[in-house]
Scaffold this active site. Structure first.
Site, mmCIF file in Angstrom:
data_model
loop_
_atom_site.group_PDB
_atom_site.id
_atom_site.type_symbol
_atom_site.label_atom_id
_atom_site.label_comp_id
_atom_site.label_asym_id
_atom_site.label_seq_id
_atom_site.Cartn_x
_atom_site.Cartn_y
_atom_site.Cartn_z
ATOM 1 N N ASP A 25 3.771 -0.987 -0.314
ATOM 2 C CA ASP A 25 3.812 0.425 0.100
ATOM 3 C C ASP A 25 4.362 0.591 1.519
ATOM 4 O O ASP A 25 3.721 1.212 2.372
ATOM 5 C CB ASP A 25 2.411 1.042 0.026
ATOM 6 C CG ASP A 25 1.708 0.747 -1.286
ATOM 7 O OD1 ASP A 25 2.348 0.929 -2.334
ATOM 8 O OD2 ASP A 25 0.539 0.342 -1.265
ATOM 9 N N GLU A 194 3.306 10.138 -6.785
ATOM 10 C CA GLU A 194 2.405 9.633 -5.745
ATOM 11 C C GLU A 194 3.240 9.202 -4.543
ATOM 12 O O GLU A 194 4.445 9.441 -4.486
ATOM 13 C CB GLU A 194 1.596 8.447 -6.287
ATOM 14 C CG GLU A 194 2.463 7.295 -6.798
ATOM 15 C CD GLU A 194 1.659 6.188 -7.449
ATOM 16 O OE1 GLU A 194 0.412 6.251 -7.430
ATOM 17 O OE2 GLU A 194 2.270 5.247 -7.987
#
Length: 510
Positions: A25, A194
């Site tokens: 991420d 997301e």
């Protein structure tokens, strides 16, 4: 070593991935001529790694922004898929800011005047369950501040939505209850939106966010003239005919010369989430185009920045003075007494007594680093300075399943070489090979890792390296976390000190 670990080909081009290990991420930021990157660290400590680059291809690890995972009591034990999820890294008002979501506790932020710290204590900006992937924006045009975040269905029952808030300029509080600004259920064919990253560009509010799932989805872009929408959307990066599955969330950065680039991750099984660099441009309608017309690039000219030496995050460690380098993280918040400083080199780990001594996945005092994507040999020297029967120490490959090789004291006090493993879901480990004598209480341990994270274990107790155990152990991830290399020392539950183990000359060679 760096030439094998960096994507820099040395001829003005690079090959993806540029970070060939589990830097999950990622988000990226430029301040002046320097680029910085942070990534998820889940329940490991220290957390929020900080990487530095001058060319977006060659990176070094310079530290961490989080000494301990908060709330501290919740991370006194390993929680491999909890904790620090999907941080956002920003620079505003002369300070560095990192926001992240803990799916069980809420949205946190830390900040610092220097990227090297000291960083503020974590501030809980928005408590709640399922609040993940937050990203702030300080809008220079209006002076207002905003925050957007996603949702984890496992905790909240909600997913596929992005919620927006107005935020105080000091980043300490949210000024409203929030409203859904992107509802993926209303967009045909889109699901699991997301990982939003929020920007202001060319008069638009932009949200770059992945959708469609980690291993099989795509990168989307959303834009609106107003923060609260309505937003229009477009797919801007997807696998196409390439072998880059995903490609998943990341961040946009602009060089001093005005070139645009995008860093994102790709899920690679036991290796975790490796980081790719994509060129980025804007089409005639003002939409971003990532990679090669929307498909990930493999080899590409490097950014137009001054040439830099090849570099990669450190892996080797001699543990000078008993201290470990920043590439290492504990599997839970550390406590005094786990490792001892001393005058020489080497990592001295206490053989801490534990009722879970036969399940390494449950030990908080295992020191870990990322498993490299590319084939390698991992080697360390070990001396077991513990006389208590059952005291043991070793080198492990950790995931939902694990395997380790090391030294153990038998009931007769003699040291022996052991190789053990545990399958996913098993509550205790088993012997992978019969124990064999280690007369001096020392050993050189080696794991050879080949394609597909297939591991072969070897040991030298005085007569040269010999293989041990089953021919191959296939490393596995820890849910979203890639497999980890680990050093540990432990003893059976009981009373009194059990001794220590000394690890020296840790090396990863390619």
């Amino acid at each position: 070593m760096a030439a094998r670990l960096t994507g820099d080909l040395g001829d003005g081009a690079y090959r993806n991935p540029v970070l060939a290990a589990d830097w999950s991420d990622p988000d990226v930021l430029r301040v002046g001529d320097d680029f910085y990157l942070t990534a998820s660290s889940f329940g490991r400590a220290p957390g929020l790694p900080l990487l530095h680059s001058r060319d977006l291809v060659n990176w070094t690890l310079i530290g961490h922004a989080l000494d301990r995972v908060e709330p501290a009591e919740a991370f006194a034990v390993p929680r491999h898929d909890c904790g620090v999820w999907a941080p956002s890294l920003r620079h505003h008002d002369g300070r560095f800011w990192i926001f992240w979501g803990d799916p069980d506790h809420g949205v946190y932020q830390v900040n610092a005047a220097s990227v090297r710290g000291p960083w503020s204590r974590p501030h809980l900006l928005k408590p709640g369950k399922g609040l993940i992937d937050p990203c702030p924006l300080w809008d220079e045009e209006s002076g207002a501040a905003y925050l957007v975040h996603a949702w984890a269905k496992s905790r909240s029952g909600v997913k596929n939505r992005l919620t927006g808030h107005r935020m105080s300029p000091d980043g300490r509080e949210l000024l409203d209850e929030g409203e859904v600004i992107v509802d993926g259920d209303r967009i045909p064919g889109w699901f699991t939106i997301e990982g939003p990253k929020l920007y202001r560009h060319d008069g638009w509010f932009w949200i770059l966010a992945p959708a469609g799932g980690v291993a099989t989805g795509w990168q989307g872009a959303f834009r609106s003239r107003r923060f609260h929408g309505p937003y229009e959307q477009r797919v801007v990066l997807q696998q196409g005919a390439t072998d880059v599955n995903g490609p998943h969330q990341g961040g946009w950065v602009r060089t001093p010369a005005g070139e645009d680039w995008f860093l994102h991750f790709q899920q690679r099984g036991a290796y975790g989430r490796v980081v790719h660099l994509q060129p980025m441009r804007w089409d005639a309608d003002g939409w971003p185009v990532l990679g090669d017309d929307g498909a990930p690039v493999d080899v590409h000219p490097k950014p137009g920045l001054p040439p830099q030496p090849r570099s990669a995050p450190a892996t080797h460690d001699d543990f000078p003075g008993g201290r470990h380098g920043p590439q290492w993280q504990w599997t839970a918040n550390p406590r005094t007494g786990w490792a001892a400083t001393h005058a020489g080199d080497g990592l001295r780990l206490s053989c801490l007594r534990s009722a879970r001594a036969r399940d390494l996945r449950a030990l908080p005092h295992t020191l870990t680093q990322r498993l490299p994507l590319r084939p390698c040999s991992v080697e360390v020297e070990l001396r077991l300075d513990a006389g208590s029967p059952g005291a043991r120490a070793g080198l492990a490959v950790l995931g939902d399943a694990y395997s380790w090789i090391g030294l153990e004291r038998g009931d007769d006090g003699a040291a022996r070489l052991v190789h053990r493993f545990a399958e996913a879901g098993a509550e205790a480990e088993r012997d992978a090979a019969p124990p064999r004598p280690a007369p001096d209480g020392t050993a050189r341990l080696r794991i050879d890792v080949t394609e597909g994270a297939r591991c072969r274990f070897n040991a030298d107790t005085g007569g040269g390296f010999e293989p041990t155990g089953a021919p191959v152990f296939a490393a596995t991830p820890w849910r979203w976390v890639g497999a980890l290399l680990g050093l540990f020392a432990v003893a059976e539950d009981g009373r009194g000190p059990a001794g220590a183990a000394l690890f020296t000359r840790f090396r990863i060679t390619h």
